[in-house]
Each structure stands twice: as C-alpha cells, then as structure tokens.
Design a protein around this motif. Structure first.
Motif, PDB file in Angstrom:
ATOM      1  N   GLU A  35       0.857  -1.190   0.000  1.00 36.38           N
ATOM      2  CA  GLU A  35       0.000   0.000   0.000  1.00 36.38           C
ATOM      3  C   GLU A  35       0.886   1.229   0.000  1.00 36.38           C
ATOM      4  O   GLU A  35       1.805   1.333   0.807  1.00 36.38           O
ATOM      5  CB  GLU A  35      -0.822   0.008   1.286  1.00 36.38           C
ATOM      6  CG  GLU A  35      -2.297  -0.195   1.080  1.00 36.38           C
ATOM      7  CD  GLU A  35      -3.014  -0.085   2.404  1.00 36.38           C
ATOM      8  OE1 GLU A  35      -2.954   0.983   3.018  1.00 36.38           O
ATOM      9  OE2 GLU A  35      -3.609  -1.093   2.825  1.00 36.38           O
ATOM     10  N   LEU A  36       0.578   2.153  -0.881  1.00 29.15           N
ATOM     11  CA  LEU A  36       1.381   3.385  -0.939  1.00 29.15           C
ATOM     12  C   LEU A  36       0.511   4.569  -0.531  1.00 29.15           C
ATOM     13  O   LEU A  36      -0.620   4.413  -0.119  1.00 29.15           O
ATOM     14  CB  LEU A  36       1.891   3.595  -2.360  1.00 29.15           C
ATOM     15  CG  LEU A  36       2.722   2.479  -2.953  1.00 29.15           C
ATOM     16  CD1 LEU A  36       2.995   2.756  -4.414  1.00 29.15           C
ATOM     17  CD2 LEU A  36       4.033   2.353  -2.206  1.00 29.15           C
ATOM     18  N   GLY A  37       1.035   5.747  -0.673  1.00 31.09           N
ATOM     19  CA  GLY A  37       0.224   6.941  -0.493  1.00 31.09           C
ATOM     20  C   GLY A  37       0.437   7.662   0.817  1.00 31.09           C
ATOM     21  O   GLY A  37      -0.307   8.563   1.159  1.00 31.09           O
ATOM     22  N   ARG A  38       1.462   7.278   1.565  1.00 28.94           N
ATOM     23  CA  ARG A  38       1.636   7.897   2.881  1.00 28.94           C
ATOM     24  C   ARG A  38       2.536   9.127   2.853  1.00 28.94           C
ATOM     25  O   ARG A  38       2.722   9.779   3.865  1.00 28.94           O
ATOM     26  CB  ARG A  38       2.166   6.855   3.856  1.00 28.94           C
ATOM     27  CG  ARG A  38       1.089   5.878   4.226  1.00 28.94           C
ATOM     28  CD  ARG A  38       1.542   4.873   5.251  1.00 28.94           C
ATOM     29  NE  ARG A  38       0.388   4.291   5.920  1.00 28.94           N
ATOM     30  CZ  ARG A  38      -0.455   3.448   5.360  1.00 28.94           C
ATOM     31  NH1 ARG A  38      -0.290   3.093   4.116  1.00 28.94           N
ATOM     32  NH2 ARG A  38      -1.480   2.973   6.034  1.00 28.94           N
ATOM     33  N   HIS A  40       2.393  11.455   0.157  1.00 27.23           N
ATOM     34  CA  HIS A  40       1.932  12.030  -1.100  1.00 27.23           C
ATOM     35  C   HIS A  40       1.805  13.547  -0.977  1.00 27.23           C
ATOM     36  O   HIS A  40       1.162  14.026  -0.062  1.00 27.23           O
ATOM     37  CB  HIS A  40       0.592  11.390  -1.413  1.00 27.23           C
ATOM     38  CG  HIS A  40       0.041  11.849  -2.685  1.00 27.23           C
ATOM     39  ND1 HIS A  40       0.752  11.742  -3.845  1.00 27.23           N
ATOM     40  CD2 HIS A  40      -1.110  12.450  -2.997  1.00 27.23           C
ATOM     41  CE1 HIS A  40       0.026  12.250  -4.812  1.00 27.23           C
ATOM     42  NE2 HIS A  40      -1.096  12.693  -4.323  1.00 27.23           N
ATOM     43  N   GLU A 357       5.510   9.138  -4.856  1.00 28.95           N
ATOM     44  CA  GLU A 357       4.187   9.672  -4.532  1.00 28.95           C
ATOM     45  C   GLU A 357       4.241  11.179  -4.583  1.00 28.95           C
ATOM     46  O   GLU A 357       4.839  11.805  -3.740  1.00 28.95           O
ATOM     47  CB  GLU A 357       3.810   9.207  -3.129  1.00 28.95           C
ATOM     48  CG  GLU A 357       3.836   7.699  -3.060  1.00 28.95           C
ATOM     49  CD  GLU A 357       3.617   7.182  -1.662  1.00 28.95           C
ATOM     50  OE1 GLU A 357       3.274   7.979  -0.786  1.00 28.95           O
ATOM     51  OE2 GLU A 357       3.794   5.989  -1.456  1.00 28.95           O
TER      52      GLU A 357
ATOM     53  N   PHE B 103       0.532  -0.576 -11.651  1.00 30.73           N
ATOM     54  CA  PHE B 103       0.517   0.655 -10.855  1.00 30.73           C
ATOM     55  C   PHE B 103       0.198   1.870 -11.732  1.00 30.73           C
ATOM     56  O   PHE B 103      -0.457   2.813 -11.294  1.00 30.73           O
ATOM     57  CB  PHE B 103       1.871   0.867 -10.173  1.00 30.73           C
ATOM     58  CG  PHE B 103       2.022   0.129  -8.876  1.00 30.73           C
ATOM     59  CD1 PHE B 103       1.236  -0.971  -8.590  1.00 30.73           C
ATOM     60  CD2 PHE B 103       2.962   0.540  -7.930  1.00 30.73           C
ATOM     61  CE1 PHE B 103       1.377  -1.663  -7.396  1.00 30.73           C
ATOM     62  CE2 PHE B 103       3.109  -0.141  -6.728  1.00 30.73           C
ATOM     63  CZ  PHE B 103       2.329  -1.241  -6.457  1.00 30.73           C
ATOM     64  N   ARG B 106      -3.486   2.034 -12.267  1.00 28.28           N
ATOM     65  CA  ARG B 106      -4.153   2.358 -10.992  1.00 28.28           C
ATOM     66  C   ARG B 106      -4.002   3.837 -10.675  1.00 28.28           C
ATOM     67  O   ARG B 106      -4.911   4.473 -10.141  1.00 28.28           O
ATOM     68  CB  ARG B 106      -3.556   1.522  -9.859  1.00 28.28           C
ATOM     69  CG  ARG B 106      -4.174   0.146  -9.743  1.00 28.28           C
ATOM     70  CD  ARG B 106      -3.502  -0.686  -8.685  1.00 28.28           C
ATOM     71  NE  ARG B 106      -3.727  -0.195  -7.335  1.00 28.28           N
ATOM     72  CZ  ARG B 106      -3.137  -0.715  -6.255  1.00 28.28           C
ATOM     73  NH1 ARG B 106      -2.309  -1.725  -6.379  1.00 28.28           N
ATOM     74  NH2 ARG B 106      -3.374  -0.224  -5.067  1.00 28.28           N
ATOM     75  N   ARG B 123      -7.829  -0.807  -7.474  1.00 29.24           N
ATOM     76  CA  ARG B 123      -7.965   0.017  -6.260  1.00 29.24           C
ATOM     77  C   ARG B 123      -7.263   1.336  -6.482  1.00 29.24           C
ATOM     78  O   ARG B 123      -6.407   1.462  -7.339  1.00 29.24           O
ATOM     79  CB  ARG B 123      -7.290  -0.680  -5.077  1.00 29.24           C
ATOM     80  CG  ARG B 123      -7.996  -1.901  -4.573  1.00 29.24           C
ATOM     81  CD  ARG B 123      -7.194  -2.533  -3.467  1.00 29.24           C
ATOM     82  NE  ARG B 123      -5.913  -3.063  -3.956  1.00 29.24           N
ATOM     83  CZ  ARG B 123      -4.868  -3.351  -3.186  1.00 29.24           C
ATOM     84  NH1 ARG B 123      -4.927  -3.153  -1.888  1.00 29.24           N
ATOM     85  NH2 ARG B 123      -3.763  -3.839  -3.704  1.00 29.24           N
ATOM     86  N   ILE B 125      -4.485   4.135  -5.480  1.00 28.00           N
ATOM     87  CA  ILE B 125      -3.108   3.787  -5.112  1.00 28.00           C
ATOM     88  C   ILE B 125      -2.411   4.854  -4.295  1.00 28.00           C
ATOM     89  O   ILE B 125      -1.758   4.546  -3.303  1.00 28.00           O
ATOM     90  CB  ILE B 125      -2.301   3.399  -6.389  1.00 28.00           C
ATOM     91  CG1 ILE B 125      -0.896   2.971  -6.035  1.00 28.00           C
ATOM     92  CG2 ILE B 125      -2.275   4.525  -7.405  1.00 28.00           C
ATOM     93  CD1 ILE B 125      -0.192   2.274  -7.160  1.00 28.00           C
ATOM     94  N   LEU B 126      -2.535   6.125  -4.678  1.00 29.63           N
ATOM     95  CA  LEU B 126      -1.739   7.143  -3.987  1.00 29.63           C
ATOM     96  C   LEU B 126      -2.568   8.122  -3.166  1.00 29.63           C
ATOM     97  O   LEU B 126      -2.086   8.659  -2.188  1.00 29.63           O
ATOM     98  CB  LEU B 126      -0.907   7.942  -4.999  1.00 29.63           C
ATOM     99  CG  LEU B 126       0.213   7.188  -5.703  1.00 29.63           C
ATOM    100  CD1 LEU B 126       0.912   8.104  -6.682  1.00 29.63           C
ATOM    101  CD2 LEU B 126       1.230   6.651  -4.711  1.00 29.63           C
ATOM    102  N   SER B 127      -3.809   8.363  -3.552  1.00 32.57           N
ATOM    103  CA  SER B 127      -4.556   9.423  -2.869  1.00 32.57           C
ATOM    104  C   SER B 127      -4.983   8.963  -1.479  1.00 32.57           C
ATOM    105  O   SER B 127      -4.896   7.783  -1.136  1.00 32.57           O
ATOM    106  CB  SER B 127      -5.756   9.839  -3.700  1.00 32.57           C
ATOM    107  OG  SER B 127      -6.706   8.806  -3.678  1.00 32.57           O
ATOM    108  N   SER B 128      -5.480   9.921  -0.712  1.00 35.17           N
ATOM    109  CA  SER B 128      -5.840   9.680   0.679  1.00 35.17           C
ATOM    110  C   SER B 128      -6.895   8.570   0.800  1.00 35.17           C
ATOM    111  O   SER B 128      -7.739   8.413  -0.076  1.00 35.17           O
ATOM    112  CB  SER B 128      -6.368  10.999   1.238  1.00 35.17           C
ATOM    113  OG  SER B 128      -7.085  10.762   2.391  1.00 35.17           O
ATOM    114  N   HIS B 129      -6.844   7.822   1.903  1.00 31.49           N
ATOM    115  CA  HIS B 129      -7.759   6.697   2.084  1.00 31.49           C
ATOM    116  C   HIS B 129      -9.213   7.131   2.130  1.00 31.49           C
ATOM    117  O   HIS B 129     -10.094   6.384   1.754  1.00 31.49           O
ATOM    118  CB  HIS B 129      -7.423   5.966   3.378  1.00 31.49           C
ATOM    119  CG  HIS B 129      -6.155   5.188   3.256  1.00 31.49           C
ATOM    120  ND1 HIS B 129      -6.133   3.857   2.984  1.00 31.49           N
ATOM    121  CD2 HIS B 129      -4.873   5.599   3.316  1.00 31.49           C
ATOM    122  CE1 HIS B 129      -4.877   3.462   2.884  1.00 31.49           C
ATOM    123  NE2 HIS B 129      -4.096   4.504   3.075  1.00 31.49           N
TER     124      HIS B 129
END
Lengths: 390, 142
Positions: A35-38, A40, A357, B103, B106, B123, B125-129
């Motif tokens: 999981e990536l995005g931390r 960004h 990111e 990737f 995505r 899913r 991939i990079l933006s906030s959850h």
C-alpha cells in the motif's frame, strides 16, 4: 493455514513510509500486498501552478537524493519542446554533478544494506566514505543536496578551476576505498550467505514488470539510458554498463558497487576533458508543444513529460520516478522466501517513496484542493504572524 | 528513430493510426478507442517496447491517455495516444497482458477516474484513504 503480518507504515530499517501485508505459512511468505500513499505531496498539480523556471526547483524537491536526476530530466523535457542544445561545458558540468549523485546514493544504499543484515561495520564505513562525495558536491554546486544546478539551456553557475584538483583527489581516494569495500563484501562468507540466492527476480519477470536501473541490470536486463539514449557527456567518456545475470539480492548489490567505480571513472574523465566556454544558452520562452526527458537516475530511468500551451506554466507535467515501477517486483521476489529475508528484499530496489508519490494534495475531508496560490497565501499569513508576534 | 516500428504500425493499421514524428528520437501516434488495445499489445508483444509510464490528462476534448513505450536498443520513445469521453471515461486495461501497467493504470484511475476494464486489482493507489469515490483530484470538470 496462512497468517497475516503487517509491516509498516514505515519500513523497519529504511524509515520509508510503506505498508506491506505479508501472508505467511509458517516462516514462508505466500504473498505480499503493498500500500502506498503515505508521503503524497501533490507535486504534479503544484507543477501546473508554477512557471517553467520555478518548476525545475520544485521537481528538485521530489527527493533529497535524486534532486539532480529529476531537475535534469525536467530540463531535458523543456529543451525537447524548445529544440535547443546546451553548450559543451554545461553538458560536462551536468554529467559531473549527476554522477556524484549516483555515488552518494549507491553508497547510502550499501550502508543501509549492511544495516539491514546486521553488519554494522559496512553501515559505518559506507556512510563515512559517502561524506567526501557530499563535500565535493558542496564545493562544486554550493549545496550538499538540492543543488539548484540545472536550468533550461544549461547550468546556473560556472565553477572556478581551483575546485577541480581536490575533487579529483577525492575521487581517487573514493575509488580506492570502494574497491576495498567491494573486496570485503564479496569475500565475506556471512554476507554471501545472507544475500546469495535470496529474493530472485528472473529476467522474464524483470521484463514483464518493467523494472529499471540496477534492479533490472541485476536480473540480466541490459538497459541503461546513459548508453541507450546518450545525453550529457556520456557518449564522450569511456565507461561500462554493469550487468549481472543472477537476479538475487547479491547481484543487485554487486551492480551498485561496481557502478560506483564506473561513476568515479566518468567523473575523472569529465573533469579532465572539461571544455571552456559558455555554460548556458538562453531560453526566452517555451513554445506550445510536448517534450520528454529521461535520464538514468541512481535507481533507474527517471521520466518527465511536459506539455506546454505556450504560456509560462506547463499545462501538464508528468513525473515518473524509477521506484514506481520497481515496487511491484516485490511480489515475485518475496514469494517462497522466509520472513527474515522479507525486509532485505523490500530494500533491495532501494525504494524511494518520496519520489514515487507526488501527484495531488487533498485535505482529509476531500472537499478542497490546496493549490500553489493557497499555499503561498498561508505562507504569507504565517510570516505576517511571525513579524507581529516575535 | 524506430523507423521500423512506425513502418510496421503504418502497414498493419493503415489510416487508423495518425503518426507525428516530433524528432528523430520521439514520435506520437494517435489511435481510436477501438484500436487502443490492439495497438498497445502490438507495441509490447510484437515490437518489444517497454512501457515506461503513461500520462493521463484532463483536456477540453476529454480525458487523454498517452502511453510511453521506450525502445532501448534504438534509444527512442514512441507515444500512443487516445482520448476518452467524459464524464465516465472507460477503456480496456493493458495490465491483463502486461504486468508493468499495474501501478500505472491504478494511478490514472485514482487521479482521473478512468475505469480500466479487466484490471485485476482496480484500487486507488496514492490518494488519501478517505477520498470520496467520485472525486478525482486531477479532473478539471468541477
């Protein structure tokens, strides 16, 4: 029965933000999800709010280690749109700084790899030998990192002649110490036992996953932008592309170690052949058009695509760092290995998540996009506050 | 230039590909949505191009996809372009045939909301959850 082991949100050793979910059966890894995005930060959106000149400074800040790589790739993309060449002296100066960056990046990884396998001597030595490279960069550009060196049309500053003799001497010393380090690493049974045959990425997988740089060359894929599409002064100096066929962690390490020796060769030749003359061709404006710049960063090909609509800001600036394509190769690499080797395998591509990111900034509610102007306004407000209250 | 690659494209697809040679090292090829996957698979499976990355951008004509294929032996980049209709851009995923696109596609889904049909792992991939599912930060149509 499989068990889930979460690793993250930071890499246990590299302090890089990543979150990996390992599925294990006993000690053996069955699968891994990343999981990536931390980390960004919205660089691609920010780039659309900046002028072309400011853009070079922005991309320099994508990553502290690859700051020369990103800014060079971005300036190449701009030069591709304009269709100009750079003066010979600028090509050599650009190459020297870029190779120094490769030296300190690879040496940093060698130190960390030692740290990961519990071999602290390698960590201490590696980082000690890296320091003179940063000193050389500071002597040439004025900065240890974020060199503000590249600009469309050439480089920003010239270098006085008296800087070069100490840099040459430092390169000789670096090559000597690195050769010693290579001998230690390649003759140590503990290191070989820990790295050889671990985390194999086959040549077929390397091609299918499109991996880049030392990760690809460690799996026998002979690609290197410096030779394939020569830029800078790479086609005017004598050096070799290092390729290892085995695809395991040791092969990738050997590629990085031997590349350092090649980099010292390139730097020394460039300094000796450095032409006299102009350092910059003036670029008055970037016309409407599309341009691509790609260069071989320490971790692999760094790719920038810029579309200009004739104004002083890019309409689209796509940045792709090598780690983005190297990350998915974890999956075939880690399958069937033990948990204790997983951390090493996750570090073998020398991951750099800051590079990876960088696209858009949204606040947690997802309702507002903070663009460059908003951030500037916030910054001005803070300065005002400081002036009144300090 | 990858002259041979461009010649082969012309022979195989005729008028359906619109080739623009920007410089000896760079070419841009525009194709329709219908030919998209055939051309991409031709670039990877037949010509041996390496998908180096893809750029998605929101333009006045729609969401544009630009897939960059590098030919390392020649040191060239051939870019394949198509434009998808808004507001719900949709196209077949290259990831089914070429894992390197995983990737990359995505990321385009995440920031531009392009639906990649047949993507094995669609899913964000990079933006906030907690990004709302219908909000894509690089779209300009708000």
């Amino acid at each position: 029965m499989s068990t889930t082991i979460p690793i993250g949100p930071f890499h246990p050793v590299l302090e890089e933000p990543e979150y990996i979910t390992l599925q294990v059966e006993g000690e053996t890894v069955v699968s891994a999800d990343i999981e990536l995005g931390r980390i960004h930060r919205g660089m691609e959106l920010l780039a659309q709010e900046k002028t072309f000149d400011q853009d070079v400074f922005l991309v320099e800040r994508i990553c502290g280690i690859c700051s020369a790589s990103h800014s060079w790739a971005a300036t190449l993309a701009m030069e591709d749109i304009v269709g100009i060449t750079v003066p010979d002296r600028a090509r050599y100066l650009r190459t020297i700084v870029h190779e120094l960056e490769r030296l300190h990046s690879h040496m940093l990884w060698v130190g960390l790899a030692g740290h990961i396998i519990g071999y602290w001597t390698i960590f201490m030595w590696g980082w000690k030998y890296r320091e003179p490279v940063l000193d050389a960069l500071e002597a040439i550009t004025g900065n240890r990192n974020n060199y503000a060196w590249y600009c469309p049309g050439g480089v920003r500053r010239d270098v006085p002649d008296e800087v070069w003799p100490p840099v040459l001497k430092s390169m000789d010393e670096f090559a000597e110490k690195t050769s010693m380090l290579i001998n230690v690493i390649l003759n140590d049974p503990v290191i070989l036992g820990r790295l050889k045959g671990v985390g194999i990425l086959t040549k077929e997988d390397a091609i299918a996953y499109g991996v880049l740089g030392p990760t690809a060359r460690g799996s026998g894929v002979d690609i290197d932008v410096r030779r394939d599409e020569p830029y800078g002064a790479y086609d005017e100096v004598d050096w070799d592309v290092i390729v290892q066929p085995d695809g395991d962690c040791l092969a990738v390490g050997v590629v990085r170690l031997l590349e350092m020796i090649e980099a010292t060769k390139i730097i020394k030749q460039c300094i000796k052949k450095l032409p006299k003359g102009e350092i910059r061709n003036e670029v008055r404006e970037i016309p409407r058009g599309e341009g691509i710049g790609r260069i071989e960063a320490p971790r692999g090909e760094c790719f920038h695509f810029i579309r200009s609509n004739g104004t002083n800001m890019p309409e689209r600036h796509k940045m792709r760092a090598p780690t983005f394509l190297n990350i998915p190769s974890y999956r075939p690499r880690v399958k069937g290995e033990t948990i204790s080797d997983a951390t090493l395998i996750f570090a073998v591509i020398d991951p750099c998540y800051s590079c990876t990111e960088r696209i858009a900034a949204i606040d947690p509610g997802g309702s507002k996009i903070a663009n460059g102007r908003d951030l500037m306004k916030l910054s001005h407000q803070k300065t005002e506050w400081l002036r009144k209250n300090l | 230039m990858s002259k041979q690659v461009l010649e082969n494209l012309k022979t195989k697809f005729g008028d359906r590909v619109d080739i623009h040679e920007h410089s000896p090292k760079r070419a841009y090829v525009a194709v329709s949505n219908d030919d998209w996957m055939t051309v991409l698979r031709h670039m990877y499976e037949v010509e041996g191009g390496r998908l180096t990355t893809a750029t998605g951008s929101d333009r006045s004509t729609g969401v544009e996809l630009l897939y960059h294929f590098a030919f390392d032996r020649e040191g060239t980049v051939v870019n394949i372009r198509t434009t998808l209709d808004k507001p719900f851009p949709k196209i077949e995923a290259l990831t089914q045939y070429y894992p390197a696109a995983d990737f990359i596609e995505r990321e385009i889904f995440d920031f531009l909301g392009v639906e990649f049909v047949g993507h094995p792992d669609p899913r964000k991939i990079l933006s906030s959850h907690d990004r709302p599912a219908d909000f894509h930060p690089m779209r300009r149509d708000e």
